[in-house]
Design a protein around this motif. Structure first.
Motif, PDB file in Angstrom:
ATOM      1  N   LEU A  79       2.842  -3.454 -14.154  1.00 28.50           N
ATOM      2  CA  LEU A  79       2.986  -2.565 -13.004  1.00 28.50           C
ATOM      3  C   LEU A  79       1.633  -2.007 -12.574  1.00 28.50           C
ATOM      4  CD1 LEU A  79       6.245  -0.655 -14.010  1.00 28.50           C
ATOM      5  CD2 LEU A  79       5.994  -2.287 -12.130  1.00 28.50           C
ATOM      6  N   LEU A  80       0.763  -1.703 -13.544  1.00 27.01           N
ATOM      7  CA  LEU A  80      -0.585  -1.214 -13.236  1.00 27.01           C
ATOM      8  C   LEU A  80      -1.403  -2.294 -12.535  1.00 27.01           C
ATOM      9  CD1 LEU A  80      -2.856   0.877 -13.453  1.00 27.01           C
ATOM     10  CD2 LEU A  80      -3.361  -0.025 -15.738  1.00 27.01           C
ATOM     11  N   ILE A  81      -1.326  -3.526 -13.043  1.00 22.49           N
ATOM     12  CA  ILE A  81      -2.059  -4.633 -12.420  1.00 22.49           C
ATOM     13  C   ILE A  81      -1.592  -4.832 -10.984  1.00 22.49           C
ATOM     14  CG2 ILE A  81      -2.373  -7.139 -12.470  1.00 22.49           C
ATOM     15  CD1 ILE A  81      -2.242  -6.925 -15.553  1.00 22.49           C
ATOM     16  N   GLY A  82      -0.278  -4.809 -10.778  1.00 16.69           N
ATOM     17  CA  GLY A  82       0.265  -4.983  -9.430  1.00 16.69           C
ATOM     18  C   GLY A  82      -0.206  -3.906  -8.481  1.00 16.69           C
ATOM     19  N   ALA A  83      -0.248  -2.648  -8.950  1.00 15.13           N
ATOM     20  CA  ALA A  83      -0.692  -1.541  -8.098  1.00 15.13           C
ATOM     21  C   ALA A  83      -2.172  -1.672  -7.743  1.00 15.13           C
ATOM     22  CB  ALA A  83      -0.430  -0.207  -8.794  1.00 15.13           C
ATOM     23  N   ILE A  84      -2.994  -2.045  -8.727  1.00 14.85           N
ATOM     24  CA  ILE A  84      -4.436  -2.197  -8.478  1.00 14.85           C
ATOM     25  C   ILE A  84      -4.685  -3.290  -7.441  1.00 14.85           C
ATOM     26  CG2 ILE A  84      -6.615  -2.956  -9.506  1.00 14.85           C
ATOM     27  CD1 ILE A  84      -5.726  -1.566 -12.103  1.00 14.85           C
ATOM     28  N   LEU A  85      -4.018  -4.428  -7.597  1.00 15.08           N
ATOM     29  CA  LEU A  85      -4.200  -5.530  -6.649  1.00 15.08           C
ATOM     30  C   LEU A  85      -3.711  -5.142  -5.248  1.00 15.08           C
ATOM     31  CD1 LEU A  85      -3.143  -8.614  -8.822  1.00 15.08           C
ATOM     32  CD2 LEU A  85      -5.460  -7.921  -8.153  1.00 15.08           C
ATOM     33  N   THR A  86      -2.633  -4.364  -5.188  1.00 16.79           N
ATOM     34  CA  THR A  86      -2.123  -3.901  -3.893  1.00 16.79           C
ATOM     35  C   THR A  86      -3.145  -3.023  -3.183  1.00 16.79           C
ATOM     36  OG1 THR A  86       0.172  -3.996  -4.651  1.00 16.79           O
ATOM     37  CG2 THR A  86      -0.291  -2.616  -2.746  1.00 16.79           C
ATOM     38  N   VAL A  87      -3.741  -2.103  -3.924  1.00 12.43           N
ATOM     39  CA  VAL A  87      -4.737  -1.200  -3.340  1.00 12.43           C
ATOM     40  C   VAL A  87      -5.967  -1.986  -2.879  1.00 12.43           C
ATOM     41  CG1 VAL A  87      -6.316   0.697  -3.838  1.00 12.43           C
ATOM     42  CG2 VAL A  87      -3.948   0.818  -4.626  1.00 12.43           C
ATOM     43  N   VAL A  88      -6.420  -2.925  -3.704  1.00  9.78           N
ATOM     44  CA  VAL A  88      -7.578  -3.752  -3.332  1.00  9.78           C
ATOM     45  C   VAL A  88      -7.294  -4.512  -2.038  1.00  9.78           C
ATOM     46  CG1 VAL A  88      -8.944  -5.774  -3.987  1.00  9.78           C
ATOM     47  CG2 VAL A  88      -8.479  -3.984  -5.669  1.00  9.78           C
ATOM     48  N   ALA A  89      -6.099  -5.127  -1.964  1.00  7.07           N
ATOM     49  CA  ALA A  89      -5.736  -5.897  -0.772  1.00  7.07           C
ATOM     50  C   ALA A  89      -5.608  -5.004   0.457  1.00  7.07           C
ATOM     51  CB  ALA A  89      -4.428  -6.644  -1.016  1.00  7.07           C
ATOM     52  N   ALA A  90      -5.054  -3.817   0.278  1.00  9.91           N
ATOM     53  CA  ALA A  90      -4.873  -2.899   1.408  1.00  9.91           C
ATOM     54  C   ALA A  90      -6.218  -2.395   1.926  1.00  9.91           C
ATOM     55  CB  ALA A  90      -3.991  -1.726   0.992  1.00  9.91           C
ATOM     56  N   LEU A  91      -7.098  -1.988   1.028  1.00  8.73           N
ATOM     57  CA  LEU A  91      -8.381  -1.444   1.445  1.00  8.73           C
ATOM     58  C   LEU A  91      -9.285  -2.513   2.054  1.00  8.73           C
ATOM     59  CD1 LEU A  91      -9.167   1.124  -1.398  1.00  8.73           C
ATOM     60  CD2 LEU A  91      -8.151   1.518   0.864  1.00  8.73           C
ATOM     61  N   ALA A  92      -8.971  -3.781   1.803  1.00 12.02           N
ATOM     62  CA  ALA A  92      -9.742  -4.863   2.433  1.00 12.02           C
ATOM     63  C   ALA A  92      -9.531  -4.902   3.938  1.00 12.02           C
ATOM     64  CB  ALA A  92      -9.351  -6.204   1.815  1.00 12.02           C
ATOM     65  N   LEU A  93      -8.513  -4.184   4.420  1.00  9.17           N
ATOM     66  CA  LEU A  93      -8.223  -4.159   5.856  1.00  9.17           C
ATOM     67  C   LEU A  93      -9.012  -3.083   6.608  1.00  9.17           C
ATOM     68  CD1 LEU A  93      -4.317  -4.538   5.854  1.00  9.17           C
ATOM     69  CD2 LEU A  93      -6.034  -6.332   6.160  1.00  9.17           C
ATOM     70  N   ARG A  94      -9.848  -2.349   5.897  1.00  3.78           N
ATOM     71  CA  ARG A  94     -10.533  -1.230   6.549  1.00  3.78           C
ATOM     72  C   ARG A  94     -11.506  -1.688   7.625  1.00  3.78           C
ATOM     73  NH1 ARG A  94     -13.477   2.053   2.186  1.00  3.78           N
ATOM     74  NH2 ARG A  94     -13.800  -0.073   1.403  1.00  3.78           N
ATOM     75  N   GLN A  95     -12.140  -2.843   7.449  1.00  3.64           N
ATOM     76  CA  GLN A  95     -13.101  -3.321   8.431  1.00  3.64           C
ATOM     77  C   GLN A  95     -13.085  -4.844   8.459  1.00  3.64           C
ATOM     78  OE1 GLN A  95     -16.845  -1.761   7.142  1.00  3.64           O
ATOM     79  NE2 GLN A  95     -16.896  -2.942   5.250  1.00  3.64           N
ATOM     80  N   PRO A  96     -13.455  -5.441   9.586  1.00  2.00           N
ATOM     81  CA  PRO A  96     -13.427  -6.908   9.707  1.00  2.00           C
ATOM     82  C   PRO A  96     -14.273  -7.586   8.639  1.00  2.00           C
ATOM     83  CG  PRO A  96     -13.751  -5.888  11.848  1.00  2.00           C
ATOM     84  CD  PRO A  96     -13.885  -4.795  10.837  1.00  2.00           C
ATOM     85  N   THR A  97     -13.704  -8.642   8.031  1.00  2.00           N
ATOM     86  CA  THR A  97     -14.416  -9.365   6.971  1.00  2.00           C
ATOM     87  C   THR A  97     -14.440 -10.866   7.215  1.00  2.00           C
ATOM     88  OG1 THR A  97     -12.352  -9.444   5.699  1.00  2.00           O
ATOM     89  CG2 THR A  97     -13.879  -7.658   5.192  1.00  2.00           C
TER      90      THR A  97
END
Length: 385
Positions: A272-290
């Motif tokens: 569950l911790l791994i899933g949450a960390i990956l979710t946050v990483v993926a979400a924050l990747a949307l902050r600016q064009p990459t």
């Protein structure tokens, strides 16, 4: 560990596979909702408002069914219940296929959501009774994502050939075909009434785990409502964006497959911790064009984490309430969370722009993880009610 009766029927592989088939067919319409919206819009010439009402009717029926399942799922023979629900789902989809007016189509779709949601809750309860629920929850999620990928690939051809009636007719045929698996399902729960009343964890644990489910789908409601809009705002072409999203959805199969392979080998908290960390990483990747490739990697990461986490969340819910009542009720919290997440995200975007989406998604994922941690700790640290 559940107290079992003498029969080993629910533990057979054929029983589990049949339950997985029912779980996929039960939510086929939801899995291909974008296709269904496009088909109905073209065939029935729906307005933007009617599209929203149509989607809401399907999800409302499914959510209501999940909420009601807790009262009947352990009371009736499962094969008979599955037969009735699959037949009702098939009939509802068939009625939607021949409905040429919006009102008739809407009522048939709501009925399909009710029958499908009930069948899904029943399938989850069957899988929760297995000795290795995490593995089979993972297989169920993987099968659903696999169906979704194939459906998104073949759906446009079906719609082009037969429109909305063709798609709804396909759903009706799938539900009818799934009736052939009913004979392999367990006849009824093998969990005794005494265990049902004695093994549920505290009210705090049960409430926390269901709220954790709600917040997990809150983050999904935020992310999936706006991920395509964000990609478009980055200048990614619509055709390329469609390919990227298809690749991202496909990555979910790998996430569910990992859960199916490893099961509870590493417990519940670590996955569950791994899933949450990956979710946050993926979400924050949307902050600016990459760029397209990093955007694709982020979408794939999110889908991997979502499907990986969902398998373990079902297992956690089942651990908190081994009687299977909460796991049957969980989809109601999923539906509510997704709807609330989409609404809050819309308000956030209106106020702060698209930057609100990654932060809302991340906060919801972290709070969801915290609630699951509270629930698992309360289960082991509090007296059983």
């Amino acid at each position: 560990m559940h107290a079992r009766t003498a029969t080993d029927e629910p533990q057979s592989a054929s029983a589990a596979i049949a339950a997985v088939v029912v779980s996929v067919v039960a939510v086929a319409g939801f899995l291909l909702l974008p296709m269904l919206v496009a088909a109905a819009t073209s065939s029935l010439r729906l307005t933007a408002g009617q599209i929203g009402v149509m989607s809401a009717s399907l999800m409302l029926g499914s959510t209501l069914a999940s909420a009601l399942a807790v009262f009947w799922v352990r009371r009736f023979e499962w094969r008979i219940a599955s037969l009735v629900l699959l037949a009702g789902l098939s009939a509802s989809c068939a009625l939607a296929a021949v409905s040429h007016q919006f009102t008739g189509f809407l009522l048939a779709l709501a009925a399909a959501g009710l029958f499908g949601g009930s069948a899904y809750s029943l399938a989850l309860t069957m899988l929760s009774d297995r000795r290795d629920p995490a593995r089979w929850f993972g297989i169920s999620v993987a099968a659903q994502v696999g169906f979704q990928v194939v459906g998104l690939w073949l759906g446009p051809a079906v719609i082009a050939a037969a429109g909305s009636p063709g798609l709804m007719g396909l759903f009706a045929a799938l539900a009818l075909a799934a009736i052939a698996t009913v004979r392999y399902l367990p006849r009824r729960s093998e969990t005794s009434a005494e265990v049902l009343s004695a093994t549920s964890s505290s009210l705090l644990a049960r409430g926390a785990v269901l709220l954790g489910c709600l917040l997990f789908f809150f983050n999904v409601g935020c992310y999936w409502t706006y991920v395509e809009v964000i990609g478009t705002s980055w200048g990614i072409a619509p055709q390329t964006l469609g390919t990227v999203l298809a690749i991202g959805v496909s990555a979910g199969i790998l996430g569910a497959a990992c859960a199916a392979k490893f099961g509870e080998r590493h417990g519940l908290r670590a996955p569950l911790l791994i899933g949450a960390i990956l979710t946050v990483v993926a979400a924050l990747a949307l902050r600016q064009p990459t760029g397209v490739w990093l955007f694709c990697a982020g979408v794939a990461c999110y889908n991997f984490a979502w499907n990986y986490s969902l398998s373990y969340q079902y297992t956690a819910v089942n651990r908190i309430d081994p009687g299977g009542r909460s796991v049957a009720f969980a989809p109601a919290f999923h539906g509510a969370g997704g709807a609330i997440g989409a609404a809050v995200a819309a308000a956030g975007v209106d106020a702060l722009g698209l930057q609100a989406v990654p932060w809302l998604t991340s906060v919801a994922a972290i709070l969801s993880l915290g609630l699951f941690a509270v629930a698992l700790r309360a289960r082991t640290g509090s007296p059983v009610e």
